[in-house]
Design a protein around this motif. Structure first.
Motif, mmCIF file in Angstrom:
data_model
loop_
_atom_site.group_PDB
_atom_site.id
_atom_site.type_symbol
_atom_site.label_atom_id
_atom_site.label_comp_id
_atom_site.label_asym_id
_atom_site.label_seq_id
_atom_site.Cartn_x
_atom_site.Cartn_y
_atom_site.Cartn_z
ATOM 1 N N PRO A 125 -9.248 34.744 -38.235
ATOM 2 C CA PRO A 125 -9.284 36.218 -38.254
ATOM 3 C C PRO A 125 -10.536 36.798 -37.605
ATOM 4 N N ARG A 126 -11.651 36.105 -37.706
ATOM 5 C CA ARG A 126 -12.868 36.641 -37.100
ATOM 6 C C ARG A 126 -12.854 36.500 -35.591
ATOM 7 N N GLU A 127 -12.143 35.472 -35.107
ATOM 8 C CA GLU A 127 -12.004 35.315 -33.660
ATOM 9 C C GLU A 127 -10.969 36.285 -33.109
ATOM 10 N N ALA A 128 -9.926 36.524 -33.880
ATOM 11 C CA ALA A 128 -8.804 37.332 -33.383
ATOM 12 C C ALA A 128 -9.209 38.741 -33.010
ATOM 13 N N VAL A 129 -10.223 39.269 -33.693
ATOM 14 C CA VAL A 129 -10.584 40.669 -33.445
ATOM 15 C C VAL A 129 -11.605 40.840 -32.337
ATOM 16 N N ARG A 130 -11.963 39.727 -31.706
ATOM 17 C CA ARG A 130 -12.947 39.832 -30.614
ATOM 18 C C ARG A 130 -12.241 40.089 -29.293
ATOM 19 N N GLU A 131 -13.045 40.504 -28.343
ATOM 20 C CA GLU A 131 -12.515 40.912 -27.048
ATOM 21 C C GLU A 131 -11.781 39.787 -26.323
ATOM 22 N N ASP A 132 -12.291 38.568 -26.466
ATOM 23 C CA ASP A 132 -11.733 37.475 -25.673
ATOM 24 C C ASP A 132 -10.519 36.808 -26.319
ATOM 25 N N ALA A 133 -10.078 37.349 -27.448
ATOM 26 C CA ALA A 133 -8.945 36.713 -28.129
ATOM 27 C C ALA A 133 -7.629 37.124 -27.456
ATOM 28 N N PRO A 134 -6.624 36.269 -27.506
ATOM 29 C CA PRO A 134 -5.321 36.667 -26.970
ATOM 30 C C PRO A 134 -4.730 37.798 -27.807
ATOM 31 N N LEU A 135 -4.026 38.694 -27.146
ATOM 32 C CA LEU A 135 -3.398 39.813 -27.850
ATOM 33 C C LEU A 135 -2.126 39.327 -28.531
ATOM 34 N N VAL A 158 -12.427 44.655 -31.723
ATOM 35 C CA VAL A 158 -11.907 45.273 -30.507
ATOM 36 C C VAL A 158 -10.389 45.341 -30.484
ATOM 37 N N GLN A 159 -9.735 44.313 -30.968
ATOM 38 C CA GLN A 159 -8.268 44.265 -30.857
ATOM 39 C C GLN A 159 -7.708 43.404 -31.972
ATOM 40 N N ASN A 160 -6.381 43.324 -32.022
ATOM 41 C CA ASN A 160 -5.717 42.593 -33.107
ATOM 42 C C ASN A 160 -6.218 43.070 -34.461
ATOM 43 N N VAL A 161 -6.480 44.372 -34.543
ATOM 44 C CA VAL A 161 -6.954 44.926 -35.813
ATOM 45 C C VAL A 161 -5.783 45.565 -36.532
ATOM 46 N N ASP A 162 -5.436 45.019 -37.667
ATOM 47 C CA ASP A 162 -4.406 45.622 -38.515
ATOM 48 C C ASP A 162 -5.016 46.794 -39.274
ATOM 49 N N ASP A 163 -6.176 46.558 -39.853
ATOM 50 C CA ASP A 163 -6.823 47.637 -40.596
ATOM 51 C C ASP A 163 -8.316 47.389 -40.680
ATOM 52 N N TYR A 164 -9.027 48.438 -40.921
ATOM 53 C CA TYR A 164 -10.481 48.366 -41.029
ATOM 54 C C TYR A 164 -10.934 49.367 -42.078
ATOM 55 N N HIS A 165 -11.782 48.930 -42.956
ATOM 56 C CA HIS A 165 -12.343 49.849 -43.949
ATOM 57 C C HIS A 165 -13.844 49.665 -43.994
ATOM 58 N N SER A 166 -14.531 50.745 -44.276
ATOM 59 C CA SER A 166 -15.953 50.580 -44.557
ATOM 60 C C SER A 166 -16.365 51.663 -45.539
ATOM 61 N N ALA A 167 -17.377 51.384 -46.292
ATOM 62 C CA ALA A 167 -17.885 52.346 -47.270
ATOM 63 C C ALA A 167 -19.321 51.968 -47.570
ATOM 64 N N ASP A 168 -20.097 52.933 -47.889
ATOM 65 C CA ASP A 168 -21.433 52.592 -48.351
ATOM 66 C C ASP A 168 -22.040 53.739 -49.133
ATOM 67 N N PHE A 169 -22.957 53.406 -49.979
ATOM 68 C CA PHE A 169 -23.791 54.412 -50.631
ATOM 69 C C PHE A 169 -25.146 53.790 -50.899
ATOM 70 N N GLY A 170 -26.129 54.609 -51.047
ATOM 71 C CA GLY A 170 -27.489 54.103 -51.197
ATOM 72 C C GLY A 170 -27.967 53.524 -49.877
#
Lengths: 750, 292, 153
Positions: A125-135, A158-170
């Motif tokens: 999964p960490r490779e799949a979302v990089r630019e050089d990964a196959p679509l 960059v790609q092959n992203v199904d979903d992305y979440h981020s959150a932060d406080f402090g």
């Protein structure tokens, strides 16, 4: 459990009412999805890809079509728009056949020839979302329409992203820098499978523009919408088989290589088509648990105040997003800070599209994975810092009334503290006191806490459920809801709620499983831990509506105001003792409706204790004693609640120490029940105790909330924390098999 | 094209001679059927397509489990359950222990010793005890019968010395003298009813405080189950002590060549072998009346 | 070929390919849908039946080999028998959730108790290892069988 016996007026809530479905099941009369047959039905089968990523160059079907008894042969090109001309995982559809007999299907399948042009595939999964990964997937929207915007600019995803979440406080970076004690580690969780014994099976039929699918489907509404998207201009109706098999999330959603394929064949032949998954397909073409890679960093002060948490998740959703990646990330983001009170938090998570076999819902979506990582992590941090393990947890838990920092609303139930107290006491009573005689076997003790919510509600997502109660002229009551009994006891618990609220004898209450003609609205069906909590609430509201109607009708017969009347024991009673039987008040039938809506997903917590015995010379690790202290709000049926806890322990043991669907470049190596290590009675603890904690959740029926999913997150970390205690090794990859323990100990000795 | 698959011909001969005739005369791929516990899976998974089936499960000549003249004779169609229930399994404890750990009760009720030996899966639990007993197989062949040691019958990974129209009749072994001998079976498996990672059978005779005779057999450590002459020779003649067992068990490495597979890595199996051999030896020695 | 056998006390003759798995024969030709189809590897035990009283996995038994023998499914259990006691114990002990594994467990438990009436929990863990359950964690199934054996708490 004692004190939970039947009351004089019949079974009520808080009692061990006998299961309504038990007799037909134990006497062999229950009929499940895989037992379905219909007159005129055709059997179907699918030619599936043995590669994980390829272009379908050609498919030859003439020979198959010529086989006696074959009614239709279709190829991937005949599937709805969006499937495209590529197969994207082992088991993806190349062609399918419908025929008069299973044998003819098999003969025809063998007669299909095809040519695949291999494509580069990606499996990490960490490779799949990089630019050089196959679509992997040009149109991820094809399989799941409801996707919130993902803002991934600057994230490196960059790609092959199904979903992305981020959150932060402090300020997490500063918090970590200032912390006296810091621990960082990476955790890997396995692809595990529910192994539901009743395999996927659907019976599909078209009637003009109505697509009728009979299958065990937890989230019926979502399934209907999915099918309507794939087959525009149709109206989809999901019916249930007479008895549903178990689900654990595995039966919530449509499977792309099942119902839609059968629908195409049914349309082609204009006959009912039955398609099922064999066991290998049930492993590889359905939705196993999302494997994850989780980086955790935690910082604490010198006196044990946990100030900072950083969690980074990469989840592997397979090639066809189904909305579950989103749930994985939401859970991983929210659960840690719904339990632990920290000043600084940073979360980032990506759900990646890969060429591995599909991932989907599985009991405790995302929360099982992140709780394992977090509870392992905090246990390790505490050890390194010299903090007392239990106190470090307890002193950092949120207090009731505090606001959730990332999800919405205040923390209502103070569950974990009481679970801790009760669980610890029981564990001290029943744990082994090894006499140190057998020096080869070492014992270890572990504790873990975790929580999960009931319903998928949030401030952006209103969950709702309706129930209809129909009181017949003979005084019997039927409840119609969006629930199906997938083994969790919905038929029984909902009847207990209706009986308790209306005073109608439990034996005269029938809960019917979901029925598409019942005209009730229920958003999610029997998934996400919501049946007792939300559907039960709707039943309770309907029951209130019914009793109110009965009382107002009774006024004509009794010398009392409606407000002074009570419904009990099959009658309406006045304070002066006068009463009228319910049958008298009903002409034809009385229909009462109840509706509940919520924007708050209520958490339920568990604190579990595990003892393991490790044979140092072989690595053999047994869970010997286990205590599951679980906050359930209120136990509608205590013995059934125990059943949920015990089942959760079984699945948690598999996650922690036994089971993984192994893929090599996306090709499964153990996708059958002989090779995939499924637990037997020997793998369960020798002594397993359940402590049911009742914190009285005001928003739930009689105080109840869901149990099925909150019971699983603490299991795996309690066990691997015990292993850590026993052998001094922290495993950051699950499952921790006997072999892993052995090799780690050997390495330690060198 | 027909929508039906070809059904194999089916024969239930009433004598071994008839069975052998069928095997010789039937064309195509002929499969002998005993308990079917392995064969039915091979059919279902498409690995085997037979043109003819020769069912020997009810042949009287292949059945029966008897002891006499210090020897035990196990007919090929003896089930694991039959063997485990027979007093020979009590007397030769490693046989009972091995049997009771094989698969599950349902499989043991139908699976046969003969079927197991002919399938020759290198991870089957029943083989190491039989190797320790220097068991001999009896085969119905062209000239009547032939006998050969089980170790010679098991030629390689799922391959035996059985000819195309030969039939395994049974296996036989001398019963160890009850005084001063003991046996044990130790194994590791990840889950109950799962594959064996490594299994170790040992049969020990002690005399005057020394190891007089030692037999060690292992499964799941090579392409067939094996004996371990290295452990045996390291122990024979030595005084009965824990240290002697420990030291000798380490020698097992010389006689095994495990592979990585779903039950475990080769490294794990090498690590397990010595421990399981040592434990099996300790228990067997104890049962033999040896004072450890 | 024709195979004649006793099924739940009734004599049946069925025409069948000799290598047809008993599981499929019972479910299709004999309409015994209580005999389940959980896997293809002979592991799950949901197809368990009694063959001449012994528990076997019907997916691993060839139709031809049933000739002249007796087969019992859960649908053939009568009132007043040990089998009924086992079924009632399953109900009372809440040993049933989705119920798919239940017929197999009942027959497995019944056949073991016939030969081992005083079975305790420890030996039952092993005696029932041929049957897989996904819902219960096995706890209440063991409770139920112990209850019949009289060895439970």
């Amino acid at each position: 459990m004692s004190g939970r016996e039947c009351s004089d007026d019949g079974w009520s809530v808080g009692q061990n009412a006998p299961r309504k479905d038990a007799r037909r099941k134990v006497r062999g009369a229950a009929r499940y999805g895989t037992d379905m047959e219909r007159e005129g039905m055709l059997y179907a089968g699918v030619v599936r890809s043995q590669q994980s990523h390829a272009c379908v160059e050609s498919v030859e079907t003439e020979a198959a079509a010529a086989v006696d008894g074959v009614a239709a042969v279709v190829t991937r090109a005949d599937l709805p728009e969006g499937y495209g001309d590529r197969v994207r995982h082992y088991g993806d559809v190349i062609a399918a056949v419908a025929a008069e007999s299973r044998e003819a299907v098999d003969v025809a399948l063998s007669a299909i020839e095809y040519d695949l042009d291999s494509l580069e595939s990606v499996h990490d999964p960490r490779e799949a979302v990089r630019e050089d990964a196959p679509l992997v997937q040009e149109y991820p929207e094809f399989s799941h329409a409801y996707r919130h915007p993902r803002f991934t600019e600057g994230t490196g995803y960059v790609q092959n992203v199904d979903d992305y979440h981020s959150a932060d406080f402090g300020d997490a970076a500063a918090g970590l820098a200032e912390a006296e004690h810091v621990h960082e580690a990476t955790y890997r969780t396995p692809r595990t499978n529910h192994c539901n014994l009743d395999r996927h099976c659907c019976l599909v039929e078209w009637e003009d523009d109505t697509l009728r699918v009979t299958a065990t489907m937890g989230n019926r509404g979502h399934a209907e919408k999915t099918l309507e998207r794939l087959f525009p201009d149709c109206e989809a109706e999901i019916e249930r088989p007479p008895t549903a098999g178990s689900s654990f999330g595995g039966r919530s959603l449509v499977k792309l290589t099942l119902e839609p394929v059968a629908a195409v064949l049914a349309r082609e032949t204009d006959r009912p088509v039955r398609l099922d998954f064999d066991r290998e397909e049930d492993f590889t073409a359905t939705g196993s648990r999302h494997p994850t890679v989780i980086d955790v960093a935690a910082g604490a002060t010198a006196d044990g105040d946990l100030t900072t948490l950083i969690v980074d998740v990469a989840a592997d959703t397979g090639p066809y997003p189904n909305g579950v990646g989103h749930i994985v990330l939401s859970s991983c983001q929210n659960r840690p800070v719904e339990l632990y009170d920290v000043e600084n938090y940073r979360f980032e998570g990506v759900s990646a599209i890969t060429n591995n076999t599909p991932a989907g819902e599985y009991r405790g979506i995302g929360v099982t994975q992140v709780t394992w990582a977090l509870e392992s992590h905090l246990d390790e941090l505490a050890r390194q810092a010299g903090f007392e393990l239990v106190e470090f947890r307890r002193s950092n838990w949120v207090e009731a009334g505090e606001d959730h920092p990332v999800s919405s609303g205040p923390v209502a139930s103070p569950g974990p503290r009481e679970c801790l107290t009760r669980g610890k006491e029981t564990f001290a009573d029943i744990r082994s006191e090894p006499d140190g005689g057998d020096s080869g076997v070492v014992y270890g003790y572990g504790v873990a806490a975790g929580g999960q919510v009931s319903t998928p509600a949030s401030d952006k997502n209103t969950d709702y459920s309706e129930a209809k109660l129909v009181l017949d002229a003979d005084g019997s009551l039927v409840a119609r809801t969006g629930a199906i009994d997938i083994g969790q006891g919905a038929e029984t618990a909902l009847a207990q709620i209706a009986a308790a609220e209306t005073g109608i004898d439990f034996d005269r209450v029938t809960v019917e499983g979901y029925d598409p003609t019942a005209d009730i609205e229920d958003k999610y069906g029997s998934i996400a831990n919501r049946t007792t909590y939300l559907i039960g609430s709707a039943v309770q509201r309907a029951a209130e509506d019914l009793t109110s109607e009965l009382c107002s009708r009774a006024v004509a017969h009794l010398d009392s105001a409606a407000n002074d009347l009570t419904v009990t024991g099959g009658r309406v009673e006045a304070p002066d003792g006068d009463a009228v039987a319910l049958e008298t008040l009903v002409e034809d039938s009385i229909v009462a409706t109840g509706r509940v809506e919520t924007n708050t997903a209520v958490p339920g917590y568990g604190v579990h204790f595990a003892e393991v015995a490790v044979d140092r010379e072989t690595g053999k690790t047994d869970v010997t004693v286990y205590v599951a202290a679980q906050d359930v709000g209120y136990a509608i049926n205590p013995t059934m609640v125990e059943g949920q806890l015990e089942g959760a322990v079984q699945h948690g043991i598999e996650f922690a120490t036994l089971s993984e669907l192994q893929l090599s470049e996306g090709i499964p190596e153990n996708a059958n029940l002989a090779d995939y290590p499924v637990s037997s009675p020997a793998e369960m603890p020798d002594r397993l105790a359940c402590e049911i904690v009742e914190t009285n959740e005001r928003s739930g029926p009689f105080g109840a909330k869901g149990v099925g999913t909150p019971s699983i997150p603490p299991v795996a970390p309690a066990i691997t924390n015990a292993i850590r205690d026993a052998v001094g090794v922290r495993f950051t990859t699950a499952p921790v098999r006997d072999e892993d323990v052995f090799l780690a100990l050997q390495e330690g000795e060198q | 094209m027909s929508g039906e698959r070809a059904t194999p011909d089916y024969f239930a001969p009433e004598s071994v001679a008839d069975a052998r005739r069928r095997l010789a005369e039937e064309e195509g791929f002929v499969k002998v059927v005993a308990g079917g516990q392995t064969l039915m899976l091979l059919f279902r998974q498409g690995f085997v397509q037979a043109d003819a089936l020769v069912d020997v499960s009810r042949l009287p000549e292949l059945s029966g489990l008897s002891t006499g003249d210090g020897r035990a004779r196990v007919g090929a169609t003896t089930t694991y359950a039959d063997l485990a229930a027979h007093e020979v399994a009590d007397r030769v404890t490693m046989l009972g222990e091995a049997c009771n750990g094989i698969a599950d009760r349902q499989v043991r009720n139908a699976g046969t010793i003969g079927g197991a030996l002919c399938h020759a899966d290198p991870a089957f639990d029943i083989v190491p005890p039989l190797l320790c007993l220097d068991a001999e197989v009896s085969i119905a062949s062209e000239d009547g019968h032939r006998r050969l040691p089980l170790s010679a019958f098991l030629v390689g990974h799922m391959r035996t010395d059985l000819g195309p129209d030969e039939l395994l009749e049974g296996v036989a072994f001398d019963l160890p003298a009850p005084e001063q001998s003991g046996s044990a079976y130790e194994k590791h498996a990840a889950v109950d009813d799962g594959w064996t990672t490594v299994g170790a059978a040992t049969l020990v005779t002690v005399s005057d405080g020394t190891f007089f005779d030692v037999r060690v057999g292992l499964t799941a450590v090579a392409d067939t189950a094996v004996r371990s002459p290295a452990v045996e020779s390291a122990l024979v003649g030595n005084p009965v002590t824990e240290d002697a067992i420990e030291a000798a068990s380490e020698e097992v490495i010389a006689d095994i060549d495990p592979l990585d597979d779903l039950s475990g890595s080769a490294e794990y199996k090498r690590g397990l072998a010595g421990t399981l051999v040592a434990r099996s030896l300790a228990t067997a020695t104890d049962r033999a009346g040896g004072d450890l | 070929m024709n195979v004649t056998f006793e099924l739940d006390g009734e004599r049946r003759t069925v025409e069948t390919p000799p290598d047809r798995p008993l599981r499929e024969l019972l479910r299709q030709e004999c309409d015994r849908k209580s005999v389940k189809t959980g896997c293809d590897s002979g592991r799950c035990g949901s197809c368990t039946v009694l063959l001449d009283g012994a528990a076997v996995k019907s997916c691993l038994i060839m139709a031809a080999q049933v000739d002249g023998r007796s087969v019992t499914t859960v649908e053939g259990i009568d009132d007043g028998t040990l089998g009924r006691e086992v079924q009632d114990a399953f109900e009372e002990a809440f040993a049933i959730q989705c119920g798919y594994c239940t017929p197999g467990f009942v027959l497995s438990g019944l056949s073991y108790l016939r030969d081992n009436p005083d079975a305790d929990r420890e030996e039952l863990r092993s005696a029932l290892s041929g049957n897989v359950c996904r819902c219960t964690g096995y706890e209440k199934i063991l409770d139920a069988v112990e209850r019949v054996a009289g060895t439970g708490n």
